[in-house]
Write an enzyme that holds these catalytic residues in place. Structure first.
Site, PDB file in Angstrom:
ATOM      1  N   GLU A  92       0.820  -1.216   0.000  1.00  0.00           N
ATOM      2  CA  GLU A  92       0.000   0.000   0.000  1.00  0.00           C
ATOM      3  C   GLU A  92       0.857   1.270   0.000  1.00  0.00           C
ATOM      4  O   GLU A  92       0.583   2.211  -0.735  1.00  0.00           O
ATOM      5  CB  GLU A  92      -0.898  -0.033   1.256  1.00  0.00           C
ATOM      6  N   ASP A  93       1.913   1.274   0.795  1.00  0.00           N
ATOM      7  CA  ASP A  93       2.617   2.527   1.072  1.00  0.00           C
ATOM      8  C   ASP A  93       4.018   2.640   0.496  1.00  0.00           C
ATOM      9  O   ASP A  93       4.699   3.638   0.738  1.00  0.00           O
ATOM     10  CB  ASP A  93       2.714   2.754   2.597  1.00  0.00           C
TER      11      ASP A  93
END
Ligand code: GDP
Length: 391
Positions: free
Chosen positions: A81-82
């Site tokens: 996600e990051d």
């Protein structure tokens, strides 16, 4: 749990050393270095380096004694996600099981939430089923939420209340359904502190007022019970039971009870070796102290859907005050605290026999299955327009 919270990678590795083999620990270390490298330059709202978040999420799961795949999944839960890491890259680097867990957690984080109370129960149900594909995804998500709740003081006020409400509506009940009471209780208490600080601190102060008196009473009951059990040669652990602010709040404000009408302020828990001993101890307790009518529950013969088993009774204590007593075996106690998570926990040193345990897990999964829609998990995850998981 009275254990010290795991806050650093050193704590994490120490705790792992108690139950995991060297090869698995080396893999966990590799996952940590990988996550640390890829989260370099990222920070939490608290100003701490981002990597402390996955470490502490993994720490919550290490406390339960979970397996290496889950711990590695927790350490890596935000990398897709990051950071620049793709799911394919993660699969190449850590294998399909870890990648599947991270993917599951990432997907949950993308769901957008429409705050409509009447939709909650339905969404709730659907999520549980979606996750039943691999329950470890939910375990990581619950630990993620618990750590975010533990660090909620760094959020703006409005966000604090919103997160706390979401937690009470979705995550605490989810933890309850899976029988993970340690996480459920902590989620509830932290949420209440943000949603209704006045009542929260009022209960804390009321509990403090008579604490010494109550503790003395519980201690005298424990000594008395230990004495009687010794006479009949039953091995037992007799303890005062921890109290949870949210459950007292519920009884006072939802069920309109006065503080001094709440029985579980004074409570003992008796843990024995066998089911036979549970009933023997019940008989002894009822001989020693007068039972209160209508307060006996046999959750051994009739377990709760979340696998919880115990005998409950309320008796009149030595000073004439109601005293709640729970009686259960060690296995039941382990499941009462960790529920379905116990399935992935290392059993060594936990005194849990695997006898019958797999059937219990299979039964819980069946219950989840029964609630299943015709739509497959992927499809309704897409169709859900809710966001309780975005952090
Ligand atoms: P009852 O009225 O005797 O069925 O019990 P309550 O629902 O009032 O619960 C009393 C206490 O029993 C709680 O505070 C918990 O300590 C314990 N208990 C009840 N249900 C569960 C459960 O599903 N899991 C766990 N771990 N404890 C439970």
């Amino acid at each position: 749990m009275t254990k010290k919270q795991i806050v650093s990678i050193e704590d994490l590795l120490d705790a792992l050393g108690e139950y995991m083999g060297d090869d698995d620990i080396a893999e966990v270390k590799r996952a940590y270095e990988y996550a640390k490298l890829h989260h370099t330059g990222q920070f939490r709202r608290s100003g701490e380096p981002y990597i402390l978040h996955p470490v502490q999420v993994a720490g919550i799961l290490v406390d339960i004694g979970l397996d290496a795949t889950t711990i590695i999944g927790a350490l890596l839960h935000d990398v897709v996600e990051d950071t620049d890491i793709s799911l394919q890259q993660l699969t190449d680097d850590f294998g399909p099981d870890v990648a599947m867990l991270v993917d599951g957690v990432t997907k949950l984080g993308k769901i957008k939430y429409k705050s409509k109370k009447e939709e909650l129960a339905e969404n709730h149900r659907k999520m549980i089923i979606a996750m039943a594909e691999d329950v470890r995804v939910i375990l990581i998500k619950l630990a993620d939420r618990l750590h975010n709740m533990r660090t909620l003081q760094h959020m703006p006020k409005e966000k604090q209340v919103q997160k706390a409400e979401e937690t009470l509506e979705i995550f605490a009940p989810l933890a309850h359904r899976m029988g993970i009471s340690t996480i459920k209780w902590e989620l509830e208490d932290i949420s209440l502190r943000y949603i209704n600080p006045q009542q929260y601190y009022k209960i804390v102060s009321m509990m403090k007022q008579k604490r010494t008196e109550r503790e003395a009473l519980v201690t005298s009951v424990i000594t008395e019970v230990n004495g009687v059990l010794e006479e009949v040669h039953i091995d037992a652990d007799v303890n005062g039971r921890p109290k949870h602010i949210y459950s007292i709040y519920n009884k006072m404000f939802k069920h309109k009870k006065e503080f001094n009408e709440i029985y579980d302020l004074m409570a003992v828990r008796i843990i024995v070796d066998s089911i036979r001993d549970c009933y023997a101890v019940l008989g002894i307790i009822h001989t020693q102290y007068k039972p209160m009518p209508g307060r006996f529950k046999d959750y051994i013969a009739m377990p709760k859907p979340n696998m919880y088993q115990s005998l409950h009774t309320t008796v009149i204590g030595p000073k004439g005050e109601p005293l709640e007593v729970q009686i259960r075996t060690k296995d039941m106690h382990f499941i009462a605290e960790f529920g379905i998570a116990a399935h992935w926990a290392y059993k060594e040193g936990k005194n849990v026999s695997t006898n019958g345990f797999d059937e219990k897990i299979a039964h819980l999964r069946e219950i989840l299955e029964l609630q299943k829609d015709t739509t497959d998990a992927e499809e309704f995850m897409e169709s859900l327009k809710v966001d309780f998981f975005s952090d």
